[in-house]
Design a protein around this motif. Structure first.
Motif: not given
Length: 332
Positions: A4-10
């Motif tokens: 989820a963190f990677i998706g939001m950061a991207a």
């Protein structure tokens, strides 16, 4: 969490401008109210509810936290949650519906595993397999509803979803200790279909008329109210379960006496006072008392579901999106 963190950061845009400061006091008071309420609900059954000083302390802390939070929210210049979001009728009605959904989701799910284990003697793995199709029904329903929402009134979909949920609870209210897995599977799938049909259109309609600047606060509040509904629902059905089981056991035990011809027909040894036979009868009485209590809880949840359906008329139907693709701010 990592994904989820990677998706939001991207994919989430970077907002350089600071819109407003963080209202720590409002956040602290809301946390106090919610945390104390959660403790009250979780601990109530263990310490005999309001016969315990702990519960009164937690109630006082919860009421104090919520009261101060409300006053602070109304009077502060930049509160933790902007009170203007409550002027939107669709959003407020959506909060009521998501609270009911929170109760239904976890309250019904919290009843089934102990019922299957204690009355039917299912092992843990079998319980998981039997309850699994409920998730499949939800997944299918959400996929289908996402594709047909633009063709149907979202309010009708919400009402149909609640009707399906009520139908599943009606079926669950007919459970008996002698039934097979089929009734559990079908009621679970129907309930999953109903809940999936509610989630997507309800979220869409609840936020359709809300100003974009309030959506971050509104999303957090939406999740909070759903979780509160889940906590309250689980605690209430658990308390009713314990109370009703004791009442049902007392009422059923009144028929276990040597003057009852049905007892002589079922177990002459128990009617004669044999301790081992009476112990077996007591286990049967316990199972029946628990089953009646589960049925009563399912009926209460069914009535609650049906009572929520008429409030669908409070939701306003979104108009079609404008050519630019931005959500419409006006409703019929």
């Amino acid at each position: 969490g990592i994904l989820a963190f990677i998706g939001m950061a991207a994919y989430l845009p970077v907002i350089a401008k600071r819109v407003r400061g963080f209202d720590f006091f409002g956040f602290a008071m809301l946390s106090l109210g919610v945390g104390a309420l959660q403790l009250l609900l979780d601990r109530g059954g263990e310490v005999d509810w309001f016969n315990s000083a702990e519960i009164w302390i937690e109630l006082a802390l919860s009421l104090t936290g919520f009261w101060v939070f409300i006053i602070h929210t109304v009077t502060a210049e930049h509160p933790f949650i902007d009170p203007k979001i409550f002027l939107d009728r669709n959003f407020v009605t959506g909060l009521g519906f998501i609270f009911v959904m929170g109760v239904l989701i976890l309250a019904s799910m919290s009843l089934l595993p102990p019922m299957l284990a204690n009355i039917f003697g299912y092992p843990t793995v079998t319980i998981g397999v039997v309850l699994g199709p409920r998730g499949i029904g939800t997944m299918i329903s959400m996929l289908v509803v996402g594709r047909i929402m633009h063709r149907f009134d979202a309010r009708i979909l919400v009402a149909i979803g609640f009707l399906l949920t009520a139908q599943s609870l009606y079926t669950m209210a007919s459970f008996t200790p002698q039934m097979d897995n089929w009734l559990i599977l079908t009621s679970g799938v129907i309930q999953g279909l109903g809940m999936g049909m509610v989630f997507v259109p309800l979220s869409t309609v609840a936020f359709a008329t809300l100003d974009a600047r309030y959506r971050t606060d509104a999303t957090s509040l939406f999740s909070l109210v759903r979780n509160l509904g889940s906590s309250i629902g689980v605690s209430v059905v658990a308390a009713l379960m314990v109370r009703n089981t004791q009442i049902n056991h007392t009422e059923l035990s009144a028929f276990i006496n040597p003057y009852n011809p049905n007892l002589w027909a079922a177990s002459p040894a128990a009617a004669s006072g044999n301790a081992a036979a009476l112990s077996q009868v007591d286990r049967a009485v316990n199972a029946q008392a628990m089953m009646i209590s589960y049925i009563n809880d399912f009926k209460i949840l069914m009535v609650m579901t049906l009572a929520a359906i008429p409030f669908v008329i409070l939701l306003r139907k979104p108009k079609a999106r404008p050519a630019g693709g931005a959500p419409a701010a006006h409703m019929d």
